[in-house]
Design a protein around this motif. Structure first.
Motif, short mmCIF file in Angstrom:
data_model
loop_
_atom_site.label_atom_id
_atom_site.label_comp_id
_atom_site.label_asym_id
_atom_site.label_seq_id
_atom_site.Cartn_x
_atom_site.Cartn_y
_atom_site.Cartn_z
N THR A 171 1.54 -0.87 -16.39
CA THR A 171 2.71 -1.66 -16.21
C THR A 171 2.48 -2.88 -15.90
O THR A 171 1.47 -3.23 -15.17
N ASN A 206 -17.26 3.23 -5.85
CA ASN A 206 -18.54 3.91 -6.38
C ASN A 206 -19.42 3.02 -7.54
O ASN A 206 -19.78 3.43 -8.36
N LYS A 243 -15.92 12.79 0.36
CA LYS A 243 -16.15 11.72 1.44
C LYS A 243 -15.00 12.21 2.60
O LYS A 243 -15.08 12.39 3.79
N ASN A 273 1.56 4.76 4.86
CA ASN A 273 0.34 4.59 5.67
C ASN A 273 0.39 3.96 7.24
O ASN A 273 -0.49 4.23 7.79
N ASP A 274 1.46 3.17 7.24
CA ASP A 274 1.67 2.48 8.69
C ASP A 274 2.44 3.49 9.68
O ASP A 274 2.67 3.35 10.82
N THR A 328 -1.71 5.86 -9.35
CA THR A 328 -3.14 5.93 -10.04
C THR A 328 -4.19 6.36 -8.72
O THR A 328 -3.95 6.68 -7.70
N PRO A 329 -5.46 6.58 -9.51
CA PRO A 329 -6.55 6.78 -8.49
C PRO A 329 -6.54 5.82 -7.39
O PRO A 329 -6.85 6.42 -6.19
N ALA A 330 -6.40 4.44 -7.67
CA ALA A 330 -6.47 3.57 -6.51
C ALA A 330 -5.45 3.93 -5.52
O ALA A 330 -5.68 3.72 -4.00
N LEU A 343 2.58 1.04 -4.66
CA LEU A 343 1.87 0.91 -3.63
C LEU A 343 2.17 0.55 -2.25
O LEU A 343 1.97 0.73 -1.18
N GLY A 391 -14.51 1.96 -12.03
CA GLY A 391 -14.94 2.97 -11.29
C GLY A 391 -13.81 3.88 -10.74
O GLY A 391 -14.19 5.03 -10.84
N ARG A 392 -12.93 3.30 -10.37
CA ARG A 392 -11.54 4.48 -9.94
C ARG A 392 -11.06 5.21 -11.16
O ARG A 392 -10.55 6.20 -10.91
N GLU A 414 -3.94 -5.41 -3.28
CA GLU A 414 -4.82 -5.01 -2.36
C GLU A 414 -5.73 -6.11 -1.73
O GLU A 414 -5.80 -6.19 -0.37
N ASP A 474 4.93 -0.10 -10.44
CA ASP A 474 3.41 -0.01 -9.84
C ASP A 474 3.57 -0.72 -8.61
O ASP A 474 2.63 -0.09 -7.64
N LEU A 475 3.85 -1.89 -8.73
CA LEU A 475 3.91 -2.81 -7.75
C LEU A 475 4.59 -2.19 -6.29
O LEU A 475 3.99 -2.00 -5.13
N LYS A 520 -1.26 3.82 -19.63
CA LYS A 520 -0.25 3.82 -18.58
C LYS A 520 -0.31 2.59 -17.80
O LYS A 520 -0.28 2.82 -16.57
N ASP A 553 14.23 -6.99 -8.07
CA ASP A 553 13.05 -7.12 -7.21
C ASP A 553 13.11 -7.70 -5.94
O ASP A 553 12.58 -7.26 -4.85
N GLY A 590 0.20 12.08 -12.84
CA GLY A 590 -0.01 10.84 -13.20
C GLY A 590 1.02 9.74 -12.69
O GLY A 590 1.16 8.63 -13.41
N GLY A 610 -12.93 6.87 -13.19
CA GLY A 610 -13.88 7.59 -12.95
C GLY A 610 -15.21 7.49 -13.96
O GLY A 610 -16.07 8.37 -14.44
N SER A 628 0.94 -6.53 -10.27
CA SER A 628 0.78 -5.48 -9.66
C SER A 628 -0.77 -5.25 -9.61
O SER A 628 -1.55 -5.92 -10.33
N GLN A 636 -6.23 6.73 -3.33
CA GLN A 636 -7.15 6.52 -2.15
C GLN A 636 -6.56 5.89 -0.87
O GLN A 636 -6.90 6.31 0.19
N TYR A 637 -5.26 5.48 -1.18
CA TYR A 637 -4.46 5.24 0.29
C TYR A 637 -3.89 6.15 0.58
O TYR A 637 -3.57 6.50 1.86
N GLU A 690 -16.34 1.21 -2.22
CA GLU A 690 -15.37 2.42 -2.17
C GLU A 690 -15.04 2.89 -3.58
O GLU A 690 -15.13 4.44 -3.58
N ARG A 692 -3.40 -8.18 0.67
CA ARG A 692 -3.24 -7.42 1.90
C ARG A 692 -4.41 -7.57 3.02
O ARG A 692 -4.18 -7.42 4.02
N TRP A 746 1.81 2.32 1.09
CA TRP A 746 1.35 1.19 2.00
C TRP A 746 2.45 1.46 3.67
O TRP A 746 2.09 1.58 4.69
N TYR A 779 -14.59 9.66 -9.66
CA TYR A 779 -14.37 8.76 -8.59
C TYR A 779 -13.42 9.60 -7.59
O TYR A 779 -13.63 9.74 -6.30
#
Ligand SMILES: Cc1cc2nc3c(=O)[nH]c(=O)nc-3n(C[C@H](O)[C@H](O)[C@H](O)COP(=O)(O)OP(=O)(O)OC[C@H]3O[C@@H](n4cnc5c(N)ncnc54)[C@H](O)[C@@H]3O)c2cc1C
Lengths: 361, 456
Positions: free
Chosen positions: B455, B143, A344, A279-280, A302-304, A272, B65-66, B104, A268-269, B453, A235, A299, B68, B99, A307-308, B141, B107, A276, A337
């Motif tokens: 983690t 929904n 959008k 993203n920068d 994630t959907p979250a 993201l 929401g995210r 978010e 997962d941590l 899924k 880590d 898969g 679906g 995580s 979005q990024y 964001e 940040r 990010w 979503y």
């Protein structure tokens, strides 16, 4: 400067290592001498065990100091050891002379263990404490700082040896560590960092990575190595490796793709964090965007996280037919979503593109 | 000193017995009032409805929401965040190595200058105003429909399955249908209304005290550092708290909590936790009304007292006292699994783990007398342990999950997992499972954990 009066001399070849060392190759012992910043009449000797490839196996320094002013206490007489990048390693008694407490009793085995754990903790309570915080009562026979241990400190120090702990901790993390770092800093270059990485030692890695974070110019040649470390499962090194990668250095499609490839291996941590980081970047290449969109479909993210990814898609990326096609697919994704954020994205970038003056050929 | 005491007593002394007596004198109604039957309009039909927008609820709603789900978040206060905002608790415990949404949030707080700027160690401190706006942005964001100023007051259960919640607000009484519900009310209001069994308090039924938190300013961190619970202080087991108590006592006020704390946000902004209201139950409106009025008076007394000492305290001011008094524990709803003290002692691991808790046992004494007698960890040495998704699924009613303070656990375990870093992660897991269940027409317990899924 800390190393102002640095004198270096090669002592002798050494084949015998102190116990419990990590790097057991033979080495040359080099003696460095520094002025003591607390006492201009004193000097501090630092012995370095340098291996043939120029890296350090360990450092040591003999500490002979008084721990009280009443002249009734015994002198501290110990040898401190640091590893090759300046982390405290252990302490040895010189001439088997034991450490003693304010009442002159000798340290027992538990006391030595405790002292060792205190000295191993770079964030110990001693970091921000002043001498006057250490004791609650003064005694007439010994110096005030050697009095009874303040109650709130009792769990953290060797009881009735608080000044010994304090003095040694500040030696380990103060003057001596600064001297070691000053020495190492002079040696840092691409070759030196490469040798450090080649050791494949997480402790050495941390030092090298921190050096790159504060000197980003060193990081670029090590991109491949940094990337591997991101998904190393360790880590600390993985976070530091990611921090060492500056978005400015991610200036080619190949480099960005290499980083994006780590997403499927990361937790997962970190996933993201990698997104990010991308993203920068001022520009994210089409191939990278496509890969991330695929990652969502598989898969892997994630959907979250998607979005990024959308936040890094520029109007120019949208002109790529593959990206445009994939986004059209996402408009009918089974996740409502995703359908919404895709709509959008398409609407806002279309509006942006329309606002830009069209080029006529 | 005398003058200080006089001012404080003159203004607040009268309030304490007065509030108590008003509440006590309310006569208990022997006979109820029969309400005429009426048809309640169905205000909306959702996949997932989340009751309560605290750290657990916002996470549950955003994640649903995210994933679906058509999601509604119902909150009785006028802002999102629960204890973080309406409760002025600007201090996130057990937030590291987790995580998801918590990162978010951290940040975005940092980006908007909402992150604490004084080193608070492993705790994460933040500006509650920035938190409010960030949480609203996430809901937009993702929904999530947000209904503020609306309280869940009742439920409809058909064949053991929760089908509707009923709410009261300025719009009157409304009914909301949903496939899955998540109770994030902290107090387990929704689950209780639906008929779930629950536990409360310790072995003798006593709960931990309530505390009203305040944000204070007008003092400078560098000058009052010895009284501040910052990173350095925490390493020494927070001697700052005893120093602060002594300082408050020097001003002529004896705080009801013997370990009052000033928790830094910025050099000129602190969260203050300085009172304990013993013996009040957090889900009894009469009791929390009394406790709130008593607590608010005391918080003002403490701040006035400190200010009267002059020196570095001379400009101390309250920015706000919390709208919502802090309720440490409430109903612990029976779930398919109950997290216990033994889990903590053994550091239990689960295949369906949603969260690994690293925060130790922290029981605030249930009676004033215990403050100096009982240790906060109750002798339990905590080993990081897992909370399984089963502890978030209601046992007695179908289509209902819980997250945050009101999940299924015993008294000791609750005092460890309740902190907000864990509440967020639990909320997220519940939100994801609820969404998967709702969208696929299953119950939460029918969702295979591998499908989630998740983690750690
Ligand atoms: C004094 C105090 C100090 C604490 N200190 C810390 C700390 O330093 N750090 C930390 O991380 N944790 C701390 N905790 C613990 C932590 O704050 C709680 O356990 C946390 O609130 C759990 O989050 P939650 O989302 O479950 O509940 P809450 O934050 O209580 O959120 C519940 C939400 O539901 C809403 N609600 C309730 N009933 C209804 C209803 N019927 N209809 C609609 N909405 C409803 C409420 O208004 C609220 O917004 C402390 C708690 C207290 C009381």
């Amino acid at each position: 400067m800390m190393v102002l009066s640095l004198i270096t001399s090669v002592l002798f070849m050494c084949f015998q290592m102190p116990d419990n060392r990590r790097h057991h190759e033979s080495c040359v012992l080099v003696k460095h001498t520094f002025a003591d910043p607390d006492d201009s009449l004193e000097i501090i000797n630092l012995v370095e065990c340098q291996s043939p490839n120029g890296l350090t196996n360990w450092f040591s320094s003999d500490i002979k100091k008084s721990v009280c002013t009443s002249k009734q206490c015994k002198m501290l007489n110990v040898r401190l050891f640091w590893d090759g990048v300046g982390n405290y390693h252990h302490l040895e008694l010189i001439d088997n002379e034991p450490l003693t407490k304010t009442d002159h009793t000798e340290f027992n085995a538990d006391d030595y263990d405790k002292l060792n754990s205190i000295l191993s903790d770079s964030l110990s309570v001693f970091r921000d404490l002043q001498m006057e915080d250490l004791v609650i009562e003064k005694r007439s026979d010994v110096d005030g700082v050697s009095g009874a241990t303040s109650k709130s400190l009792t769990d953290y120090v060797v009881r009735d040896a608080v000044y010994t702990c304090y003095t040694l901790w500040h030696t380990v993390y103060g003057t001596s560590k600064n001297n070691i770092h000053a020495l190492l800093k002079q040696r840092v270059d691409k070759d030196y960092l490469r040798k450090l990485f080649d050791r494949n030692d997480p402790v050495t890695d941390i030092w090298a990575l921190n050096t790159m974070i504060s000197n980003p110019e060193y990081a670029a040649p090590f991109f491949d190595k940094l990337i591997v470390k991101i998904a190393s499962g360790n880590d600390i090194t993985s976070s530091l490796a990611l921090r060492a990668i500056s978005p400015r250095n991610l200036n080619s499609e190949a480099l960005q793709k290499k980083l994006a490839n780590q997403i499927s291996k990361a937790d997962d941590l970190k996933k993201l964090d990698i997104i990010w980081k991308l993203n920068d970047c001022p520009v994210v290449y089409d191939a990278v965007i496509m890969q991330l969109l695929h990652d969502y479909q598989k898969g892997i993210i994630t959907p979250a996280a998607l979005q990024y990814v959308y936040k890094m898609i520029s109007g120019k990326n949208m002109l790529n037919p593959d990206i445009a096609k994939k986004l059209q697919e996402f408009r009918t994704d089974k996740n409502r979503y995703i359908r919404d954020i895709t709509d959008k994205l398409l609407i806002t970038t279309e509006a942006k593109n329309q606002r830009q003056p069209r080029r006529t050929d | 000193m005398e003058r200080r005491k006089f001012i404080n007593t003159a203004i607040f002394g009268a309030i304490l017995p007065f509030s108590e007596s008003v509440a006590e004198s309310t006569p208990a109604k022997e006979n109820g009032l029969a309400e005429p039957g009426r048809n309640i309009p169905i205000a909306g039909d959702y996949d997932v409805i989340v009751c309560g927008a605290g750290p657990a609820g916002i996470a549950a709603a955003i994640e649903a929401g995210r994933n679906g789900a058509k999601t509604l978040l119902i909150e009785v206060h006028g802002c999102l965040g629960g204890v973080w905002t309406a409760g002025n608790l600007t201090w996130i415990l057990d937030n590291q190595n987790k995580s998801g949404l918590i990162n978010e949030i951290k940040r975005d707080l940092a980006k908007l200058a909402g992150a604490g700027t004084v080193d608070s160690g492993s705790s994460y401190s933040f500006d509650a105003e920035v938190m409010k706006v960030i949480l609203e942005a996430y809901c937009v964001e993702s929904n999530v429909d947000v209904r503020l100023h609306t309280r869940v007051v009742s439920t409809a259960v058909k064949n053991g399955r929760l089908t509707h919640v009923l709410t009261e607000s300025k719009s009157g009484r409304e009914a909301w249908a949903s496939k899955i519900f998540v109770d994030c009310s902290g107090d387990g209001d929704l689950a209780m209304q639906a008929g779930c069994k629950y536990e409360y308090g310790g072995p003798e039924g006593e709960g931990q005290p309530l505390s009203l938190l305040a944000l204070v300013t007008g003092v400078n961190y560098d000058e009052i550092k010895p009284f501040v619970r910052d990173a350095d202080d925490s390493k020494l087991r927070s001697p700052s708290k005893k120093r602060l108590e002594a300082e408050i006592i020097r001003s002529g006020v004896k705080p009801s909590y013997s370990l009052p704390g000033l928790y830094p946000i910025r050099k000129d902004l602190f969260m203050m936790m300085a009172n304990h209201e013993y013996g009040y139950v957090g889900f009894d409106a009469k009791q929390i009304s009394i406790a709130t009025i008593r607590a608010r008076a005391e918080v003002h007394q403490i701040v006035n007292g400190l200010r009267s000492l002059g020196g570095h305290w001379q400009h101390l001011r309250i920015v706000s006292t919390a709208e919502q008094i802090g309720v440490r524990e409430s109903r612990r709803i029976h779930g398919l699994y109950t997290v216990t003290a033994n889990d903590i002692i053994e550091g239990v691991r689960h295949k369906d783990a949603v969260c690994r808790v690293t925060f130790g046992v922290d029981v605030h004494s249930v009676k004033k007398d215990d403050e100096n007698k009982k240790v906060y960890n109750r002798g339990v040495k905590a080993i990081p342990y897992d909370i399984p998704i089963r502890a978030l699924i209601a046992k007695d009613v179908k289509a209902l999950m819980m997250a945050g303070r009101c999940i299924s656990g015993d008294f000791i375990a609750h005092s460890s997992y309740r902190v907000t870093g864990n509440a967020v992660v639990m909320g997220e897991a519940a939100g994801r499972v609820a969404a998967i269940a709702a969208v696929s027409g299953r119950l939460p317990q029918e969702v295979d954990w591998a499908e989630v899924k998740w983690t750690l």
